[in-house]
Design a protein around this motif. Structure first.
Motif, PDB file in Angstrom:
ATOM      1  N   ASP A  48       0.798  -1.234   0.000  1.00  0.00           N
ATOM      2  CA  ASP A  48       0.000   0.000   0.000  1.00  0.00           C
ATOM      3  C   ASP A  48       0.835   1.292   0.000  1.00  0.00           C
ATOM      4  OD1 ASP A  48      -2.469   1.236  -0.095  1.00  0.00           O
ATOM      5  OD2 ASP A  48      -2.744   1.253   2.073  1.00  0.00           O
ATOM      6  N   PRO A  49       1.727   1.477  -0.979  1.00  0.00           N
ATOM      7  CA  PRO A  49       2.527   2.716  -0.980  1.00  0.00           C
ATOM      8  C   PRO A  49       1.728   3.955  -1.397  1.00  0.00           C
ATOM      9  CG  PRO A  49       3.043   1.397  -2.906  1.00  0.00           C
ATOM     10  CD  PRO A  49       2.104   0.564  -2.075  1.00  0.00           C
ATOM     11  N   ARG A  50       0.573   3.770  -2.034  1.00  0.00           N
ATOM     12  CA  ARG A  50      -0.271   4.894  -2.486  1.00  0.00           C
ATOM     13  C   ARG A  50       0.544   5.959  -3.210  1.00  0.00           C
ATOM     14  NH1 ARG A  50      -5.400   5.166   1.851  1.00  0.00           N
ATOM     15  NH2 ARG A  50      -5.224   2.953   2.340  1.00  0.00           N
ATOM     16  N   PHE A  51       1.305   5.537  -4.198  1.00  0.00           N
ATOM     17  CA  PHE A  51       2.035   6.497  -5.038  1.00  0.00           C
ATOM     18  C   PHE A  51       1.043   7.521  -5.594  1.00  0.00           C
ATOM     19  CE2 PHE A  51       4.639   2.554  -5.807  1.00  0.00           C
ATOM     20  CZ  PHE A  51       5.812   3.019  -5.225  1.00  0.00           C
ATOM     21  N   ARG A  52       1.459   8.779  -5.597  1.00  0.00           N
ATOM     22  CA  ARG A  52       0.572   9.833  -6.094  1.00  0.00           C
ATOM     23  C   ARG A  52       1.131  10.464  -7.365  1.00  0.00           C
ATOM     24  NH1 ARG A  52      -2.439  13.095  -1.415  1.00  0.00           N
ATOM     25  NH2 ARG A  52      -2.169  14.698  -3.000  1.00  0.00           N
ATOM     26  N   LEU A  53       0.222  10.744  -8.290  1.00  0.00           N
ATOM     27  CA  LEU A  53       0.557  11.447  -9.527  1.00  0.00           C
ATOM     28  C   LEU A  53      -0.086  12.824  -9.419  1.00  0.00           C
ATOM     29  CD1 LEU A  53      -0.292   8.362 -11.652  1.00  0.00           C
ATOM     30  CD2 LEU A  53       1.984   9.415 -11.661  1.00  0.00           C
ATOM     31  N   GLU A  54       0.731  13.808  -9.034  1.00  0.00           N
ATOM     32  CA  GLU A  54       0.206  15.155  -8.815  1.00  0.00           C
ATOM     33  C   GLU A  54      -0.138  15.776 -10.175  1.00  0.00           C
ATOM     34  OE1 GLU A  54      -0.469  15.849  -5.680  1.00  0.00           O
ATOM     35  OE2 GLU A  54       0.498  13.948  -5.179  1.00  0.00           O
ATOM     36  N   HIS A  55      -1.405  16.028 -10.383  1.00  0.00           N
ATOM     37  CA  HIS A  55      -2.030  16.577 -11.606  1.00  0.00           C
ATOM     38  C   HIS A  55      -2.434  15.480 -12.590  1.00  0.00           C
ATOM     39  CE1 HIS A  55      -0.672  20.062  -9.648  1.00  0.00           C
ATOM     40  NE2 HIS A  55       0.536  20.096 -10.167  1.00  0.00           N
ATOM     41  N   CYS A  56      -1.469  14.690 -13.054  1.00  0.00           N
ATOM     42  CA  CYS A  56      -1.807  13.544 -13.916  1.00  0.00           C
ATOM     43  C   CYS A  56      -2.810  13.959 -15.000  1.00  0.00           C
ATOM     44  CB  CYS A  56      -2.402  12.419 -13.042  1.00  0.00           C
ATOM     45  SG  CYS A  56      -2.425  10.816 -13.854  1.00  0.00           S
ATOM     46  N   THR A  57      -2.440  14.979 -15.785  1.00  0.00           N
ATOM     47  CA  THR A  57      -3.433  15.645 -16.637  1.00  0.00           C
ATOM     48  C   THR A  57      -3.717  14.929 -17.949  1.00  0.00           C
ATOM     49  OG1 THR A  57      -2.809  17.767 -15.664  1.00  0.00           O
ATOM     50  CG2 THR A  57      -4.055  17.840 -17.701  1.00  0.00           C
ATOM     51  N   VAL A  58      -2.687  14.682 -18.767  1.00  0.00           N
ATOM     52  CA  VAL A  58      -2.923  14.136 -20.118  1.00  0.00           C
ATOM     53  C   VAL A  58      -2.633  12.635 -20.105  1.00  0.00           C
ATOM     54  CG1 VAL A  58      -2.310  14.322 -22.568  1.00  0.00           C
ATOM     55  CG2 VAL A  58      -2.187  16.356 -21.095  1.00  0.00           C
ATOM     56  N   VAL A  59      -3.688  11.826 -20.227  1.00  0.00           N
ATOM     57  CA  VAL A  59      -3.513  10.378 -20.107  1.00  0.00           C
ATOM     58  C   VAL A  59      -3.957   9.659 -21.389  1.00  0.00           C
ATOM     59  CG1 VAL A  59      -3.685  10.314 -17.589  1.00  0.00           C
ATOM     60  CG2 VAL A  59      -5.762  10.105 -18.967  1.00  0.00           C
ATOM     61  N   ASN A  60      -3.690   8.363 -21.441  1.00  0.00           N
ATOM     62  CA  ASN A  60      -4.199   7.502 -22.509  1.00  0.00           C
ATOM     63  C   ASN A  60      -4.506   6.143 -21.882  1.00  0.00           C
ATOM     64  OD1 ASN A  60      -1.710   5.949 -22.429  1.00  0.00           O
ATOM     65  ND2 ASN A  60      -0.769   7.645 -23.552  1.00  0.00           N
ATOM     66  N   ASP A  61      -5.074   5.240 -22.654  1.00  0.00           N
ATOM     67  CA  ASP A  61      -5.516   3.954 -22.087  1.00  0.00           C
ATOM     68  C   ASP A  61      -4.366   3.174 -21.453  1.00  0.00           C
ATOM     69  OD1 ASP A  61      -7.997   4.639 -22.921  1.00  0.00           O
ATOM     70  OD2 ASP A  61      -8.085   3.272 -24.636  1.00  0.00           O
ATOM     71  N   GLY A  62      -3.191   3.211 -22.099  1.00  0.00           N
ATOM     72  CA  GLY A  62      -2.035   2.482 -21.562  1.00  0.00           C
ATOM     73  C   GLY A  62      -1.605   3.016 -20.206  1.00  0.00           C
ATOM     74  N   LEU A  63      -1.568   4.353 -20.071  1.00  0.00           N
ATOM     75  CA  LEU A  63      -1.188   4.965 -18.786  1.00  0.00           C
ATOM     76  C   LEU A  63      -2.228   4.630 -17.715  1.00  0.00           C
ATOM     77  CD1 LEU A  63       0.016   8.507 -19.987  1.00  0.00           C
ATOM     78  CD2 LEU A  63       1.462   6.579 -19.278  1.00  0.00           C
ATOM     79  N   ILE A  64      -3.507   4.681 -18.080  1.00  0.00           N
ATOM     80  CA  ILE A  64      -4.571   4.400 -17.106  1.00  0.00           C
ATOM     81  C   ILE A  64      -4.456   2.963 -16.586  1.00  0.00           C
ATOM     82  CG2 ILE A  64      -7.083   4.124 -16.850  1.00  0.00           C
ATOM     83  CD1 ILE A  64      -7.335   6.569 -18.779  1.00  0.00           C
ATOM     84  N   ALA A  65      -4.156   2.026 -17.478  1.00  0.00           N
ATOM     85  CA  ALA A  65      -4.015   0.617 -17.059  1.00  0.00           C
ATOM     86  C   ALA A  65      -2.858   0.471 -16.075  1.00  0.00           C
ATOM     87  CB  ALA A  65      -3.788  -0.273 -18.285  1.00  0.00           C
ATOM     88  N   ARG A  66      -1.753   1.212 -16.303  1.00  0.00           N
ATOM     89  CA  ARG A  66      -0.597   1.134 -15.394  1.00  0.00           C
ATOM     90  C   ARG A  66      -0.918   1.803 -14.057  1.00  0.00           C
ATOM     91  NH1 ARG A  66       3.924   3.727 -18.983  1.00  0.00           N
ATOM     92  NH2 ARG A  66       5.285   3.367 -17.182  1.00  0.00           N
ATOM     93  N   ILE A  67      -1.658   2.898 -14.077  1.00  0.00           N
ATOM     94  CA  ILE A  67      -2.065   3.572 -12.832  1.00  0.00           C
ATOM     95  C   ILE A  67      -2.903   2.604 -11.989  1.00  0.00           C
ATOM     96  CG2 ILE A  67      -3.524   5.414 -11.877  1.00  0.00           C
ATOM     97  CD1 ILE A  67      -2.679   7.101 -14.404  1.00  0.00           C
ATOM     98  N   LYS A  68      -3.828   1.931 -12.659  1.00  0.00           N
ATOM     99  CA  LYS A  68      -4.694   0.982 -11.947  1.00  0.00           C
ATOM    100  C   LYS A  68      -3.874  -0.161 -11.353  1.00  0.00           C
ATOM    101  CE  LYS A  68      -8.718  -1.886 -12.107  1.00  0.00           C
ATOM    102  NZ  LYS A  68      -9.847  -2.440 -12.858  1.00  0.00           N
TER     103      LYS A  68
END
Length: 552
Positions: free
Chosen positions: A384-404
């Motif tokens: 449970d490190p809860r890494f944070r992406l401050e703003h995380c503004t411009v995304v795509n499907d590949g980035l979203i899958a990695r965030i999840k």
């Protein structure tokens, strides 16, 4: 029995322990006859809440809760008004903003001439040769339709150095004297991760510098702030936040000085919101040496994540993108730190048990940051490190899958579509469907937060709701309609999700028994409101920890 304990002390301790559960806790205060949106899935709606000291004692129907009253319980009839949990601004700069409001010229004005007049007025009250500083300037919001120049600032204030921060915080505008004091001329090279704008004909600075080039001014400007000034700054911004319904805020670029200011303000009764204080990575070694890490503190002042910065700004168009800005074929934005630098600082923090929050706006920066987080978790897995992406503004499907997959937490700008609509054309219609991507995040089970980044964005929660629900700016233009969410989803993003981002979802973020009594009483019900007027819903009262921090 312990040898050093007298029989009387022992029996005293025993009796206190044994009678405590029998003593029915009685409410200090009951709020009833309300339309309470609890953000608690087990009990989404309620009519009444009972409070004991700083916590909710009970949540339920009018009759159930009023039944708990004793002779000493105060009662307030809400008259059917809507109540939500207190709002949590998960990325903001309140301590710094409070100081700015205390000392600097607010340049949130609609013409260059109005800015010049405000600077002239301040210069007249400033001893000769001392700096005149401004903040909240916005180059896209002045009627002249062009940015401030050295000439504008020289004309307004020739004999004081003038230095003005853009609202976004990544670019500044200065006069000739300020450039001289900072030691910048046409021969000064751009520093790594920074840019000095120049006139193509003469090579002379135009007045604007970006990103790390600002350090040259920071070194030249004396900062005469006392410990008391810092406390006063927190006091001032506390009142501003409370008026809008905010009960918690993340200090997203905090320092040990801010941490002290929060403690001082809390001690003097002037801290009206719960502060989760990030620590700028420059102070990480000192913090680790002192045995400090994320989570230390209490429910009012807590040490947050260590803060790293990968790229530039959305409002100032310096975020690092994979495809260029509209109409600027060679401009992809600025990377401020390399992947190796992020990894080196991130690894140190990760090994010492710190949460990490990295400023990453553009898709290139988010990709880089996720790469660092993935590497850290692979080499040194942490629960449970809860890494944070401050703003995380411009995304795509590949980035979203990695965030999840990482369980990372995005903190997108919540008021930008509404408030900064005129800047959205630099990104283009297609890219806007992948920016501030709340719909995509929520659909994937990711928990995004509400975040203003104030001063860069407005912090008003009702403006955040309108921006997120309609994706419409003040002039009625729609930007990225695919990312619209519902009002109920937006309220959750602004409350419980913010609590989760600071490991405090069991303490706050919803209205349920045992949690801190943080709530907002609204003048109208956002669920019944036309979404295009959400911003105009008045906040009638704000409560944090059982204390009214604002009453209209």
């Amino acid at each position: 029995m312990h040898h050093g304990t007298s029989r009387r002390e022992f029996l005293g301790a025993l009796s206190a322990f044994s009678f405590f559960p029998l003593e029915q806790e009685k409410p200090d205060l009951i709020l009833y006859n309300g339309n309470i949106l609890t953000v608690n899935d087990r009990e989404p709606r309620a009519e009444a809440v009972a409070l004991r000291r700083d916590r909710f004692l009970a949540v339920g129907s009018n009759s159930d809760v009023l039944n708990l009253a004793s002779a000493g319980s105060r009662k307030i009839d809400l008259g059917g008004k809507t109540v939500t949990p207190g709002f949590i601004d998960a990325h903001s700069h309140p301590a710094a903003a409070g100081l700015m409001h205390l000392r600097m010229v607010d340049c949130d004005l609609r013409s260059i001439s109005a800015i010049q007049a405000a600077l002239r007025e301040r210069a007249a009250k400033t001893p000769a040769g001392e700096w005149v500083l401004g903040f909240k300037y916005d180059d896209t919001k002045t009627e002249e339709g062009r940015p401030l120049t050295v000439a504008d600032l020289d004309a307004a204030v020739p004999d004081h150095p003038v230095h003005i921060e853009h609202r976004g915080g990544h670019t500044t505008y200065s006069n000739s004297l300020a450039f001289r004091k900072a030691g910048i001329d046409e021969k000064t090279p751009d520093p790594p991760g920074g840019k000095i704008d120049r006139d193509p004909a003469t090579g002379r600075p135009t007045g604007r510098v970006a990103e790390s080039a600002n350090d040259l001014f920071d070194k030249a400007i004396p900062h005469h702030f006392t410990r008391d000034d810092h406390r006063e700054g927190v006091k001032l911004i506390s009142k501003m936040l409370a008026r809008t319904g905010i009960t918690s805020a993340t200090e997203a670029q905090g320092t040990p000085t801010d941490l002290l200011a929060y403690q001082d303000a809390h001690e003097s009764g002037d801290l009206l919101y719960r502060a989760y204080c990030f620590i700028n990575f420059h102070f990480l070694d000192a913090m680790i040496a002192a045995g400090i890490r994320t989570g230390l503190g209490d429910e009012w002042v807590r040490v947050g994540a260590v803060k790293l910065v990968c790229d530039g700004s959305i409002s100032e168009r310096t975020a690092r993108l994979s495809t260029p800005y509209e109409g600027r074929p060679n401009d992809y934005g600025i990377l401020v730190m390399t992947e190796e630098e992020l990894y080196t600082h991130g690894r140190k923090a990760h090994l010492e048990g710190w949460q990490i929050g990295t400023h990453a706006n553009g898709d290139v920066a988010i990709d880089t940051t996720l790469g660092v987080y993935e590497r850290l978790q692979k080499e040194h897995p942490r629960r449970d490190p809860r890494f944070r992406l401050e703003h995380c503004t411009v995304v795509n499907d590949g980035l979203i899958a990695r965030i999840k997959a990482l369980g990372a937490i995005p903190t997108p700008f919540s008021t930008y579509v509404y408030y900064h609509g005129e800047k959205m054309r630099f990104y283009g219609a297609e890219r806007l469907n992948h920016m501030f991507a709340l719909r995509s995040f929520i659909d994937e089970g990711i928990r995004p937060t509400q975040a203003s980044d104030y001063p860069p964005g407005e912090f008003i929660p009702m403006m955040a709701l309108e921006s997120e629900v309609t994706r419409t700016d003040m002039k009625g233009n729609v930007w990225g309609a695919k990312q619209r969410i519902t009002v109920e989803e937006a309220i959750r993003v602004g409350t419980l999700n913010g609590a989760y981002a600071s490991y405090e979802e069991n303490l706050k973020g919803s209205i349920e028994a045992g949690k801190f009594a943080d709530l907002v009483v609204l003048g109208r019900d956002p669920l019944k409101e036309n979404p295009s007027t959400l911003v105009s819903i008045p906040v009638e009262r704000t409560m944090a920890g059982g204390r009214w921090t604002f009453e209209s």
